[in-house]
Design a protein around this motif. Structure first.
Motif, PDB file in Angstrom:
ATOM      1  N   SER A  83      31.498  83.249  33.207  1.00  0.00           N
ATOM      2  CA  SER A  83      31.462  82.685  34.562  1.00  0.00           C
ATOM      3  C   SER A  83      32.015  83.663  35.587  1.00  0.00           C
ATOM      4  O   SER A  83      31.417  83.873  36.651  1.00  0.00           O
ATOM      5  N   HIS A  85      24.710  82.935  27.755  1.00  0.00           N
ATOM      6  CA  HIS A  85      25.736  82.588  28.746  1.00  0.00           C
ATOM      7  C   HIS A  85      25.914  81.072  28.716  1.00  0.00           C
ATOM      8  O   HIS A  85      24.943  80.331  28.718  1.00  0.00           O
ATOM      9  N   TYR A  86      27.165  80.619  28.693  1.00  0.00           N
ATOM     10  CA  TYR A  86      27.448  79.187  28.579  1.00  0.00           C
ATOM     11  C   TYR A  86      28.078  78.638  29.843  1.00  0.00           C
ATOM     12  O   TYR A  86      28.956  79.277  30.444  1.00  0.00           O
ATOM     13  N   TYR A  87      27.656  77.430  30.208  1.00  0.00           N
ATOM     14  CA  TYR A  87      28.315  76.659  31.260  1.00  0.00           C
ATOM     15  C   TYR A  87      29.266  75.686  30.548  1.00  0.00           C
ATOM     16  O   TYR A  87      28.927  74.548  30.253  1.00  0.00           O
ATOM     17  N   THR A  98      23.511  73.473  28.912  1.00  0.00           N
ATOM     18  CA  THR A  98      24.727  74.224  29.203  1.00  0.00           C
ATOM     19  C   THR A  98      24.623  75.680  28.768  1.00  0.00           C
ATOM     20  O   THR A  98      25.627  76.388  28.743  1.00  0.00           O
ATOM     21  N   ARG A  99      23.409  76.124  28.374  1.00  0.00           N
ATOM     22  CA  ARG A  99      23.291  77.537  27.969  1.00  0.00           C
ATOM     23  C   ARG A  99      22.042  78.152  28.561  1.00  0.00           C
ATOM     24  O   ARG A  99      21.043  77.477  28.770  1.00  0.00           O
ATOM     25  N   ALA A 105      36.388  77.381  35.778  1.00  0.00           N
ATOM     26  CA  ALA A 105      35.257  78.052  36.421  1.00  0.00           C
ATOM     27  C   ALA A 105      35.375  77.916  37.936  1.00  0.00           C
ATOM     28  O   ALA A 105      34.960  78.804  38.685  1.00  0.00           O
ATOM     29  N   PRO A 143      26.457  71.543  38.429  1.00  0.00           N
ATOM     30  CA  PRO A 143      25.622  72.474  37.645  1.00  0.00           C
ATOM     31  C   PRO A 143      24.705  73.356  38.507  1.00  0.00           C
ATOM     32  O   PRO A 143      24.720  74.579  38.348  1.00  0.00           O
ATOM     33  N   TYR A 145      26.665  75.933  40.257  1.00  0.00           N
ATOM     34  CA  TYR A 145      27.046  77.011  39.332  1.00  0.00           C
ATOM     35  C   TYR A 145      25.890  77.997  39.133  1.00  0.00           C
ATOM     36  O   TYR A 145      26.024  79.197  39.403  1.00  0.00           O
ATOM     37  N   TRP A 146      24.733  77.486  38.672  1.00  0.00           N
ATOM     38  CA  TRP A 146      23.644  78.388  38.288  1.00  0.00           C
ATOM     39  C   TRP A 146      23.013  79.076  39.500  1.00  0.00           C
ATOM     40  O   TRP A 146      22.702  80.258  39.458  1.00  0.00           O
TER      41      TRP A 146
END
Ligand code: FAD
Length: 411
Positions: free
Chosen positions: A13, A40-42, A59-60, A307, A387, A390-391
């Motif tokens: 992150s 990459h993981y959330y 989540t990935r 995060a 989410p 984030y992305w």
């Protein structure tokens, strides 16, 4: 050795957000990201995977899809850092050189520190939302357990997302409550710490859920051993000479492992006494090597390791690192912001947002969203808004709600 303007160690992150932030400000800079993982993981989504709200796959994403345009991805581990030579040693034996270094290697989950735990994860009712592959097992256990003993544990600090151990517990209890079997399940929360949550303002709302769900709250109780096949967990209660061990039988155990700095960081010249990277808490610059910065879980700062913290730290490091490369002084400051959305029931969240010293730093006025009370709005934020923020925001260098502070603001 190949030389880059900026080298970032870690594509999690913090590393990706910081790379995107730097490249947004200066697209022609040469920047390399050292990251061995193809995925990459959330991780903030794993709490909701454990509750059956999110699919794990949500989540990935492939690492290649989150590496910003203009960055070079070096697909291997960093083995050692040599700040005097401005170089990083890689797993294949090669070295790369940098003008500025950003350390964002995260925190190490120390599963092996608890005898018996690592070998039994994913079996015998032993689970943890702290791993991508295990969060769905939490969901399955909660769906099938109808009576017995459920234990939830929290290790000593520091850990990432300090609220996550109890989030898993509240969501499990709520599911059992809705299935009308909560009364047949003895739920215990063994928390190594001395308080339910580190910032007192949020404790009353959380205590009401402890009472509602009938949870037996054991503060100062640390998981020290697990026997999966025998379904026994051993705890140390209290500290020093007056500590006692206590053994509990369980049907379900949600364990959170102790967490430490990654070995190659703890063994490096950059580490502070705790093993994490020493940095100025405001500028995030290393006190001895001004061209070295750290952010995210690996930084030796006292903020909540989240995060959300990395989202605010990324532009601070980007601005300050570019200033140092331009031979000027770092001016951007970080206030210690971190956020922990405590999922107290499915559909409601107590949204803890605070900075250094436990100072409340709410993102919204209290008439819109009061973080000290459980609200549906905060759940909507976590479930639907965070989410994509984030992305599409944080990992792309779009810094919504994350403008860095300035040195002068504080004077
Ligand atoms: P990470 O995202 O873990 O990334 C570290 C990266 O460094 C990894 O990709 C790793 O492969 C790489 N790396 C490690 N060693 C090396 C090496 N030697 N060389 C090169 N690369 C290396 N945060 C929130 O804000 N809200 C939440 O609700 C929330 N809930 C959470 C719930 C759970 C169950 C968990 C586990 C975490 C939660 N978090 C939450 C915390 C959040 O996920 C972390 O704080 C965040 O991911 C930190 O980012 P990071 O980049 O520092 O570390």
């Amino acid at each position: 050795a190949k030389r880059y303007d900026v080298v970032i160690v870690g594509g999690g992150s913090a590393g990706i957000a910081c790379a995107a932030s730097i490249l947004k400000r200066r697209p022609d800079i040469s920047l390399a990201i050292i990251e061995p993982s193809e995925t990459h993981y959330y991780q903030p989504g794993w709490t909701l995977v454990g509750a059956g709200v999110f699919q794990p796959e949500a989540t990935r994403r492939p690492m290649a899809s989150v590496i910003p345009k203009g960055a070079e991805w070096l697909r291997q581990e960093a083995l050692a850092l040599h700040p005097d030579e401005q170089a990083v040693e890689l797993a294949d034996g090669s070295r790369i050189a940098y003008r500025g270094l950003v350390v964002a290697a995260g925190i190490k989950l120390d599963w092996n520190a608890i005898p018996g735990l690592a070998g039994t994860l994913g079996e015998h009712g032993v689970t943890s939302n702290y791993r991508y592959d295990l969060a769905p097992y939490t969901r399955d256990l909660v769906q099938t357990l109808r009576n017995g003993v459920a234990l939830f544990t929290q290790p000593p600090m520091p850990i990432k997302c300090a609220g996550a151990p109890q989030k898993a517990m509240y969501l499990s209890c709520h599911a059992w409550e809705r299935e009308d079997c909560l009364g047949a399940i003895d739920v215990e929360f063994h928390n190594a710490g001395a308080a339910l949550f580190g910032v007192a303002d949020y404790v009353p709302a959380l205590m009401r859920y402890i009472e509602r769900y009938g949870i037996d709250l054991r503060l100062g109780s640390t998981l020290i051993e697990v026997d999966g096949p025998g379904r026994r967990a051993v705890f140390r209660q209290g500290a020093g000479e007056r500590s006692q061990t206590c053994e509990r039988r369980f049907d379900m155990l949600h364990a959170v492992p102790p967490q430490v700095a990654p070995d190659f960081i703890a063994n490096s010249a950059l580490a502070d006494a705790t093993g994490f990277v020493a940095v100025d808490p405001a500028t995030l610059a290393h006190p001895r090597w001004p061209n070295v910065f750290a952010l995210g879980d690996v930084a030796g700062t006292s903020n909540a390791k989240t995060a959300a913290a990395a989202r605010k730290q990324a532009p601070v490091v980007a601005v300050n690192l570019l200033a140092v490369l331009d031979s000027t002084l770092p001016w951007a400051t970080y206030d210690g912001y971190g956020s922990c959305p405590l999922t107290v029931e499915r559909g409601r969240i107590v949204l803890a947002e605070f900075g250094y010293g436990g100072k409340l730093l709410p993102s919204f006025p209290s008439w819109l969203l009061d973080g000290r009370r459980p609200t549906r709005r905060a759940w909507f934020l976590k479930d639907r808004l965070l989410p994509p923020i984030y992305w599409r925001g944080m990992l792309k260098g779009r810094e919504w709600l994350a403008a860095p502070g300035r040195r002068d603001d504080e004077q």
